[in-house]
Design a protein around this motif. Structure first.
Motif, short mmCIF file in Angstrom:
data_model
loop_
_atom_site.label_atom_id
_atom_site.label_comp_id
_atom_site.label_asym_id
_atom_site.label_seq_id
_atom_site.Cartn_x
_atom_site.Cartn_y
_atom_site.Cartn_z
N SER A 271 8.89 39.50 81.78
CA SER A 271 8.13 38.27 81.54
C SER A 271 7.81 38.22 79.76
O SER A 271 8.39 37.52 79.37
N THR A 272 7.51 39.73 79.20
CA THR A 272 6.52 39.36 78.03
C THR A 272 7.34 39.24 76.77
O THR A 272 6.97 39.43 75.72
N ALA A 273 8.83 39.64 77.17
CA ALA A 273 8.89 40.39 75.85
C ALA A 273 10.08 38.25 75.74
O ALA A 273 9.55 38.69 74.25
N ALA A 274 9.30 37.22 76.33
CA ALA A 274 10.21 36.50 75.29
C ALA A 274 9.00 35.69 74.90
O ALA A 274 8.81 34.87 74.63
N PHE A 275 7.50 36.40 74.92
CA PHE A 275 6.44 35.63 74.29
C PHE A 275 6.58 37.03 73.53
O PHE A 275 5.54 38.09 73.33
N ALA A 276 6.10 36.85 72.28
CA ALA A 276 5.61 37.84 71.39
C ALA A 276 4.50 37.44 71.17
O ALA A 276 3.56 36.57 71.72
N LEU A 277 3.59 39.28 71.08
CA LEU A 277 2.03 39.33 70.56
C LEU A 277 1.27 38.01 69.31
O LEU A 277 2.36 38.00 68.49
N PRO A 278 0.40 37.87 69.27
CA PRO A 278 -0.18 37.60 68.05
C PRO A 278 0.50 38.32 66.77
O PRO A 278 0.17 39.67 66.61
N LYS A 279 0.53 37.99 65.52
CA LYS A 279 0.55 38.59 64.15
C LYS A 279 -0.59 38.73 63.44
O LYS A 279 -1.40 39.15 64.19
N ALA A 280 0.00 39.87 62.63
CA ALA A 280 -1.31 40.51 62.21
C ALA A 280 -2.60 39.84 61.33
O ALA A 280 -3.89 40.05 61.74
N THR A 281 -1.54 39.19 60.97
CA THR A 281 -2.81 37.66 60.36
C THR A 281 -3.60 37.02 61.11
O THR A 281 -4.37 36.32 61.20
N GLU A 282 -2.88 37.01 62.47
CA GLU A 282 -3.51 36.62 63.49
C GLU A 282 -4.92 37.32 64.02
O GLU A 282 -5.41 36.92 64.84
N ILE A 283 -4.57 39.15 64.01
CA ILE A 283 -5.70 39.53 65.07
C ILE A 283 -6.72 40.03 64.09
O ILE A 283 -7.94 39.59 64.56
N TYR A 284 -6.05 39.78 62.92
CA TYR A 284 -7.14 40.45 62.03
C TYR A 284 -9.11 39.15 61.88
O TYR A 284 -9.49 40.41 62.18
N PRO A 285 -8.97 38.59 62.14
CA PRO A 285 -9.88 37.75 62.01
C PRO A 285 -11.16 38.29 63.03
O PRO A 285 -11.74 38.01 63.17
N ASP A 286 -10.65 39.11 64.09
CA ASP A 286 -10.80 38.81 65.56
C ASP A 286 -10.97 40.47 65.20
O ASP A 286 -11.86 41.13 66.71
N MET A 287 -10.97 41.09 64.65
CA MET A 287 -10.70 43.03 63.96
C MET A 287 -12.40 42.96 64.03
O MET A 287 -12.89 44.08 64.14
N GLY A 288 -12.90 42.48 63.04
CA GLY A 288 -14.22 42.70 62.51
C GLY A 288 -14.20 44.12 62.03
O GLY A 288 -14.03 44.82 61.07
N LEU A 289 -15.86 44.95 62.31
CA LEU A 289 -16.22 46.27 61.91
C LEU A 289 -15.51 47.10 62.71
O LEU A 289 -15.67 47.01 63.54
N GLY A 290 -15.05 47.83 61.67
CA GLY A 290 -14.09 48.93 62.51
C GLY A 290 -15.21 50.92 62.78
O GLY A 290 -15.50 50.65 62.11
N TYR A 291 -14.48 50.95 63.67
CA TYR A 291 -15.73 52.41 64.05
C TYR A 291 -14.62 53.63 64.02
O TYR A 291 -13.99 53.49 65.30
N ASN A 292 -14.54 54.93 63.79
CA ASN A 292 -13.97 56.14 63.90
C ASN A 292 -15.24 56.91 64.82
O ASN A 292 -16.25 57.20 64.89
N ILE A 293 -13.96 57.49 66.30
CA ILE A 293 -13.87 57.97 67.10
C ILE A 293 -13.54 59.37 66.40
O ILE A 293 -13.06 60.07 66.99
N GLY A 294 -14.45 60.11 65.53
CA GLY A 294 -13.75 61.19 64.22
C GLY A 294 -14.43 62.54 65.22
O GLY A 294 -14.94 62.53 65.94
N ASN A 295 -13.76 63.61 64.69
CA ASN A 295 -13.38 65.03 65.12
C ASN A 295 -13.59 65.23 66.50
O ASN A 295 -14.34 65.85 67.36
N THR A 296 -12.65 64.54 67.77
CA THR A 296 -12.55 64.19 69.14
C THR A 296 -11.27 64.42 69.45
O THR A 296 -11.06 65.52 69.24
N MET A 297 -10.19 63.62 69.58
CA MET A 297 -9.11 63.42 70.30
C MET A 297 -8.19 64.07 69.44
O MET A 297 -7.17 64.43 69.88
N GLU A 298 -8.70 63.98 68.33
CA GLU A 298 -7.39 64.82 66.74
C GLU A 298 -7.68 65.86 66.87
O GLU A 298 -6.72 66.78 66.02
N VAL A 299 -8.68 66.83 67.70
CA VAL A 299 -8.79 68.11 67.10
C VAL A 299 -7.29 69.02 67.69
O VAL A 299 -7.14 69.10 69.04
#
Length: 697
Positions: free
Chosen positions: A18-46
């Motif tokens: 059923s979800t195919a009928a409903f588009a997820l929010p666009k990037a400009t709608e998500i952006y205000p909620d994303m806030g400050l970001g953090y990297n879990i670095g030197n871990t899953m990319e090893v």
């Protein structure tokens, strides 16, 4: 995995149809909620062939660590991830997909957005953004862009299928820093091979392969946000991405762009000033005032004016056209080469820079994601502790309150109580002028059954880069290191073969060629904790005689071993002239770079208490010859008897061994192994033990 979308729609495994009928929010709608970001670095990319998530010293992310990220005020977590090294015949290992899912779930279940990318992973994509003849770190190669794009599409189809039911809190990122490792060959881009429109078309095809794969899996992936990277993720290359932007089958609005921000002289430069520019320890008005040459201000990259200009350009180029921008990585290292008030000014400058940078990012439609590697030594970015076995405390402890609070203020969050700067400065105090200084290194291995290394490194600059005027190196040191049994792992020799050795090393020339020589074995001395001793190592003593001595990059000492504890104080490093005289190369006025199991601080020589010597076995001489697949050791014994020879890899595992009989006097033993790389050769007869590091060919 079930989640509630931005518009209250429940997404989950039972609702895919059923979800195919409903588009997820666009990037400009998500952006205000994303806030400050953090990297879990030197871990899953090893890369999987380098030990996977824990291979570079970090533990696998757990619930306490991810919750601490949320509690610190972050609302987006970027998860750099390797895929190719976890795949066989083009198929990603199912267990690896489950491991990645564990981390993604921890992030999303804490109410944060997860950005899951495809990181460097050996450079299979990142180092090959061209079609036909080009260059990577190995030199000139021929690459089929179509083949790379096909692999990109295959991997992302597998990844997208695994995460198809997730809501908009999961974001995919096509690549990491495509082209960042282009060789320095006098090209048009600051010496690098030029990244032009032709190569941008290739990068566009890689991004479109990702987009095609993700969209083809349907459901929520049909409109999931996908992040696409500018060439090398350099801001000044972002116009290429803007003008040759990938086409998304989902239509406009479901992608974000990505750049990284490390203004080099302020963020990453180490090893001293260069003739083309100074290291920036300080920033704007956060400066001692008498060191303008080392202060990032005016129009310098990383200053207020440059940040405003660069971020404003990103806004007009992308955000104003419906494409928010992720600063996937940003940060500035802590430089513990400074001490006292200068170190305090530097740490305050870093915090102010972080605060201004994220404020400007928020203002211009950017999601700033700070880089964090988990390490807490010199040159670290770390804000939230995770390596408790090495640095103590608890998982989730804040290690940099000032930087964190500067960023929290930018997002309207109250400051967290705590003081990191004073505690760091107290560990690195000023030493009065006129009092001798030295470098005190403390060594402590983290595991009981694996070989580890502690490094003292001096990055050379200026006149010190020319070592051709010397015939060797002299060091002065005192102290002791001990080894102990009792390792808990299973295997031959566990708990019995604790060992340690020290090597002088150097790196020279444009290729950073590596040369090393044993210190204690060559000098035929033991460490002494009660007095300083000099050790001289001539160029002829090196395993391979050094070349390009007129353009040396670094020198240092590596302490290798298992089950090692101890402290060594270094008074100086000198060059030895042909007439026997010496002159200072480094006198440790500033804290040296320490890596691995070593931690360093500057100490007054005259005020240093004598370190109690420990029982350290004398190192006897052993001549070793290494040929492809074969190691021959020649040595002398005082009596006949049974002996055992062993080769151990860097994990402490036995890779070859042989029991044999010795006669009084000269003896020899051969060991065969297909192993390649660093190993330790141990020959033991009764209480006599001979140890030497070897490089197996």
């Amino acid at each position: 995995m079930f989640g509630i979308g931005k518009f209250g729609i429940v997404f989950g495994a039972l609702s895919l149809a059923s979800t195919a009928a409903f588009a997820l929010p666009k990037a400009t709608e998500i952006y205000p909620d994303m806030g400050l970001g953090y990297n879990i670095g030197n871990t899953m990319e090893v890369p999987g062939n380098q030990g996977g998530p824990t291979g570079w010293g970090n533990p696998f992310p757990d619930a306490a660590y991810v919750k601490a990220i949320k509690d610190a005020g972050f609302n987006t977590v970027r998860i750099p991830c390797a895929w190719d090294s976890h795949a066989s015949n083009g198929t990603i290992n199912a267990g690896w997909l489950d491991s990645v899912k564990t981390v993604v779930d921890l992030v999303i279940n804490n109410g944060m957005y997860a950005i899951l990318n495809s990181h460097w992973d050996g450079g299979w994509l990142e180092d090959h953004v061209f079609d036909g003849k080009g260059f990577d770190k190995t030199g000139e190669v021929t690459i089929s862009a179509a083949t790379v794009a096909a692999k990109q599409e295959s991997y992302w189809k597998q990844i997208a299928t695994k995460f198809a039911a997730y809501d908009e809190h999961l974001i995919f990122a096509s690549a990491n820093e495509p082209g960042v490792n282009d060789p320095w060959n006098g090209g048009a881009d600051n010496g690098q091979w030029a990244f032009d429109e032709t190569r941008m078309q290739v990068l566009k095809s890689y991004h479109e392969a990702c987009l095609k794969a993700v969209r083809s899996t349907g459901g929520n992936n049909a409109t999931r946000i996908v992040v696409v990277q500018a060439p090398r993720t350099e801001i000044d290359k972002s116009p290429l991405l803007a003008s040759i932007y990938p086409t998304d089958p989902a239509g406009d609005g479901y992608t974000m762009a990505e750049v990284h921000f490390y203004p080099y002289q302020f963020s990453l430069m180490t090893g001293g000033d260069e003739d083309w520019g100074k290291m920036f320890y300080y920033w704007e008005d956060q400066t001692p005032g008498n060191d303008a040459a080392h202060t990032c201000s005016g129009s310098a990259l990383g200053s207020k004016s440059s940040i405003d200009q660069l971020f404003g350009g990103l806004k007009s180029r992308f955000y104003d056209k419906g494409i928010p921008v992720v600063i996937g990585e940003m940060g500035a290292v802590k430089r513990f080469s400074l001490t006292g008030d200068n170190l305090k000014a530097h740490l305050k400058a870093r915090a102010a820079w972080y605060g201004y940078t994220v404020t400007a990012a928020k203002k211009n439609g950017l999601v700033p994601c700070v880089w964090d590697t988990g390490d807490e030594g010199d040159g670290n970015f770390t804000i939230i502790r995770r390596q408790v076995n090495k640095f103590g405390g608890n998982v989730g402890d804040i290690t940099d309150f000032e930087t964190l609070n500067a960023m929290r203020e930018a997002y309207g969050l109250a400051a967290l109580p705590g003081n990191s700067i004073d505690s760091i400065v107290n560990q690195n105090p000023d030493i009065p002028e006129g009092e001798g200084k030295g470098a005190e290194l403390t060594y402590k291995t983290l595991t009981s059954d694996s070989s580890e290394v502690g490094t003292l490194r001096i990055n050379l600059s200026g006149s010190n880069t020319d070592l051709s005027k010397y015939v060797g190196i002299e060091i002065s040191l005192k102290g002791s290191v001990t080894t102990a049994g009792g390792c808990t792992g299973a295997g031959d020799g566990c708990g019995e073969y604790g060992w340690t050795s020290m090597d002088l090393f150097m790196m020279t020339g444009s290729s950073w060629a590596w040369f090393d020589a044993p210190v204690m074995e060559q000098a035929d001395k033991e460490l002494d904790g009660s007095k300083f001793q000099t050790f001289q190592i001539k160029w002829d003593d090196f395993r391979t005689k050094p070349t390009d001595l007129n353009s040396a990059n670094a020198i240092g000492l590596n302490l290798y071993g298992t089950q090692v504890t101890g402290t060594i104080v270094f008074d100086y490093i000198k060059g030895i002239k042909a007439d026997g005289s010496t002159e200072i190369i480094d006198d440790f006025d500033k804290k040296p770079q320490a890596e691995g199991i070593a931690t360093a601080k500057v100490v007054p020589i005259s005020g240093t208490s004598a370190i109690k010597p420990a029982a350290v076995a004398a190192t006897s001489k052993m001549f070793v010859n290494v040929q492809p697949g074969l190691v021959t050791a020649s040595f002398s014994t005082t009596s006949a008897g049974m002996a055992k020879a062993m080769l151990l890899n860097t994990k402490g595992e036995v890779i070859a061994q042989q029991s044999f009989s010795t006669s009084k006097g000269a003896n020899a033993v051969e060991l065969r192994s297909t192993y390649r790389g660093v190993a330790m050769l141990i020959v033991r007869q009764g209480s006599q033990q001979l140890v030497q590091k070897v490089i197996l060919k």
